[in-house]
Design a protein around this motif. Structure first.
Motif, PDB file in Angstrom:
ATOM      1  N   LYS A 123       0.840  -1.195   0.000  1.00  0.00           N
ATOM      2  CA  LYS A 123       0.000   0.000   0.000  1.00  0.00           C
ATOM      3  C   LYS A 123       0.880   1.251   0.000  1.00  0.00           C
ATOM      4  CE  LYS A 123      -3.846   2.224   2.215  1.00  0.00           C
ATOM      5  NZ  LYS A 123      -4.816   2.262   3.271  1.00  0.00           N
ATOM      6  N   ALA A 124       0.569   2.179  -0.892  1.00  0.00           N
ATOM      7  CA  ALA A 124       1.344   3.419  -1.001  1.00  0.00           C
ATOM      8  C   ALA A 124       1.123   4.304   0.224  1.00  0.00           C
ATOM      9  CB  ALA A 124       0.939   4.166  -2.263  1.00  0.00           C
ATOM     10  N   HIS A 125       2.160   5.042   0.574  1.00  0.00           N
ATOM     11  CA  HIS A 125       2.081   6.058   1.635  1.00  0.00           C
ATOM     12  C   HIS A 125       1.537   5.480   2.942  1.00  0.00           C
ATOM     13  CE1 HIS A 125       2.823   8.610  -1.797  1.00  0.00           C
ATOM     14  NE2 HIS A 125       1.695   8.204  -2.339  1.00  0.00           N
ATOM     15  N   ASP A 126       1.988   4.273   3.254  1.00  0.00           N
ATOM     16  CA  ASP A 126       1.495   3.584   4.441  1.00  0.00           C
ATOM     17  C   ASP A 126       2.623   3.214   5.391  1.00  0.00           C
ATOM     18  OD1 ASP A 126      -0.850   2.695   5.797  1.00  0.00           O
ATOM     19  OD2 ASP A 126      -0.333   0.617   5.320  1.00  0.00           O
ATOM     20  N   GLY A 127       3.772   3.878   5.248  1.00  0.00           N
ATOM     21  CA  GLY A 127       4.852   3.688   6.197  1.00  0.00           C
ATOM     22  C   GLY A 127       5.869   2.621   5.848  1.00  0.00           C
ATOM     23  N   ASP A 128       5.729   1.931   4.703  1.00  0.00           N
ATOM     24  CA  ASP A 128       6.750   0.963   4.312  1.00  0.00           C
ATOM     25  C   ASP A 128       8.014   1.733   3.924  1.00  0.00           C
ATOM     26  OD1 ASP A 128       8.314  -0.587   2.172  1.00  0.00           O
ATOM     27  OD2 ASP A 128       6.980  -2.129   2.986  1.00  0.00           O
ATOM     28  N   LYS A 129       9.088   1.490   4.657  1.00  0.00           N
ATOM     29  CA  LYS A 129      10.320   2.280   4.520  1.00  0.00           C
ATOM     30  C   LYS A 129      10.790   2.409   3.068  1.00  0.00           C
ATOM     31  CE  LYS A 129      15.199   2.310   5.668  1.00  0.00           C
ATOM     32  NZ  LYS A 129      16.329   1.691   6.293  1.00  0.00           N
ATOM     33  N   TYR A 130      10.958   1.300   2.388  1.00  0.00           N
ATOM     34  CA  TYR A 130      11.538   1.355   1.043  1.00  0.00           C
ATOM     35  C   TYR A 130      10.536   1.845  -0.002  1.00  0.00           C
ATOM     36  CZ  TYR A 130      15.608  -0.894   3.029  1.00  0.00           C
ATOM     37  OH  TYR A 130      16.710  -1.175   3.792  1.00  0.00           O
ATOM     38  N   ASN A 131       9.243   1.595   0.212  1.00  0.00           N
ATOM     39  CA  ASN A 131       8.247   2.160  -0.687  1.00  0.00           C
ATOM     40  C   ASN A 131       8.262   3.682  -0.574  1.00  0.00           C
ATOM     41  OD1 ASN A 131       5.051   3.107  -0.781  1.00  0.00           O
ATOM     42  ND2 ASN A 131       5.731   1.841  -2.504  1.00  0.00           N
ATOM     43  N   GLU A 132       8.358   4.187   0.643  1.00  0.00           N
ATOM     44  CA  GLU A 132       8.419   5.639   0.856  1.00  0.00           C
ATOM     45  C   GLU A 132       9.685   6.221   0.211  1.00  0.00           C
ATOM     46  OE1 GLU A 132       6.006   7.425   2.188  1.00  0.00           O
ATOM     47  OE2 GLU A 132       4.800   5.853   3.115  1.00  0.00           O
ATOM     48  N   GLU A 133      10.800   5.514   0.351  1.00  0.00           N
ATOM     49  CA  GLU A 133      12.051   6.003  -0.236  1.00  0.00           C
ATOM     50  C   GLU A 133      12.005   5.978  -1.765  1.00  0.00           C
ATOM     51  OE1 GLU A 133      15.576   4.235   1.516  1.00  0.00           O
ATOM     52  OE2 GLU A 133      14.783   4.555   3.529  1.00  0.00           O
ATOM     53  N   ALA A 134      11.403   4.943  -2.340  1.00  0.00           N
ATOM     54  CA  ALA A 134      11.261   4.891  -3.802  1.00  0.00           C
ATOM     55  C   ALA A 134      10.363   6.032  -4.274  1.00  0.00           C
ATOM     56  CB  ALA A 134      10.699   3.536  -4.237  1.00  0.00           C
ATOM     57  N   ASP A 135       9.295   6.307  -3.541  1.00  0.00           N
ATOM     58  CA  ASP A 135       8.406   7.419  -3.866  1.00  0.00           C
ATOM     59  C   ASP A 135       9.175   8.740  -3.830  1.00  0.00           C
ATOM     60  OD1 ASP A 135       5.622   8.574  -4.204  1.00  0.00           O
ATOM     61  OD2 ASP A 135       6.154   9.472  -2.277  1.00  0.00           O
ATOM     62  N   SER A 136       9.979   8.934  -2.788  1.00  0.00           N
ATOM     63  CA  SER A 136      10.762  10.165  -2.679  1.00  0.00           C
ATOM     64  C   SER A 136      11.757  10.322  -3.824  1.00  0.00           C
ATOM     65  CB  SER A 136      11.525  10.198  -1.348  1.00  0.00           C
ATOM     66  OG  SER A 136      10.620  10.301  -0.271  1.00  0.00           O
ATOM     67  N   LEU A 137      12.415   9.224  -4.190  1.00  0.00           N
ATOM     68  CA  LEU A 137      13.367   9.272  -5.308  1.00  0.00           C
ATOM     69  C   LEU A 137      12.671   9.593  -6.626  1.00  0.00           C
ATOM     70  CD1 LEU A 137      15.695   6.220  -4.557  1.00  0.00           C
ATOM     71  CD2 LEU A 137      16.374   8.628  -4.601  1.00  0.00           C
ATOM     72  N   ALA A 138      11.497   9.008  -6.855  1.00  0.00           N
ATOM     73  CA  ALA A 138      10.748   9.280  -8.090  1.00  0.00           C
ATOM     74  C   ALA A 138      10.338  10.742  -8.144  1.00  0.00           C
ATOM     75  CB  ALA A 138       9.522   8.368  -8.183  1.00  0.00           C
ATOM     76  N   LYS A 139       9.891  11.284  -7.022  1.00  0.00           N
ATOM     77  CA  LYS A 139       9.510  12.698  -6.967  1.00  0.00           C
ATOM     78  C   LYS A 139      10.727  13.612  -7.116  1.00  0.00           C
ATOM     79  CE  LYS A 139       5.272  11.999  -4.384  1.00  0.00           C
ATOM     80  NZ  LYS A 139       4.652  11.992  -3.046  1.00  0.00           N
ATOM     81  N   LYS A 140      11.844  13.202  -6.521  1.00  0.00           N
ATOM     82  CA  LYS A 140      13.093  13.966  -6.651  1.00  0.00           C
ATOM     83  C   LYS A 140      13.528  14.026  -8.111  1.00  0.00           C
ATOM     84  CE  LYS A 140      17.872  13.863  -4.831  1.00  0.00           C
ATOM     85  NZ  LYS A 140      18.583  14.134  -6.050  1.00  0.00           N
TER      86      LYS A 140
END
Length: 145
Positions: A123-140
């Motif tokens: 689940k997106a934006h649900d606190g999974d460490k690496y999912n959150e980091e991948a999201d941040s990298l994609a946005k960056k």
């Protein structure tokens, strides 16, 4: 030779849909981590999700056993359920229309066939460490021109 066990987290993002897009993959192997990410102009979120997976898999130098985490049901269902029907139907949907993002789906099918992949949805934006980091990298990637 035993295949290496690898974990990959992927995500795609888009500023506008279509708009400027970013994609990211985090490849984890033992104590090793490799981040791969990039951006595209005038793209869609689904294209970025697919591009993230393709590039995450392309980062591997040999055939692996992979746990691949995506927050995109489009990617997970597309590669695990829909793709076989699309191929049997000449890359047409049940409505007889061409499959959207067909070129990317074909590329993903090709690179995925080189590995044993366990496709996992997170689940997106649900606190999974690496999912959150991948999201941040994609946005960056979207902002970093």
């Amino acid at each position: 030779m035993d295949k290496k066990e690898v974990t990959i987290y992927v995500d795609g993002a888009c500023s506008g849909n279509p708009g400027i897009g970013g994609w990211a993959a985090i490849v984890l192997f033992q104590n090793y981590r490799k981040d791969v990410y990039g951006r595209e102009e005038n793209t869609t979120n689904n294209k970025m999700e697919l591009t993230a997976v393709i590039n995450g898999l392309k980062a591997l130098k040999f055939s692996c056993n992979i746990n691949l985490y995506t927050d995109s049901l489009y990617v997970k269902y597309g590669i695990t359920k829909w793709i076989n029907t699309w191929k049997m139907n000449g890359w047409k949907t049940s409505n007889k229309k061409s499959v959207k993002n067909m070129t990317l789906w074909k590329e993903l099918d090709n690179v995925a066939s080189q590995h044993e992949i366990n496709w996992k949805w997170v689940k997106a934006h649900d606190g999974d460490k690496y999912n959150e980091e991948a999201d941040s990298l994609a946005k960056k990637a979207i902002i970093d021109a």
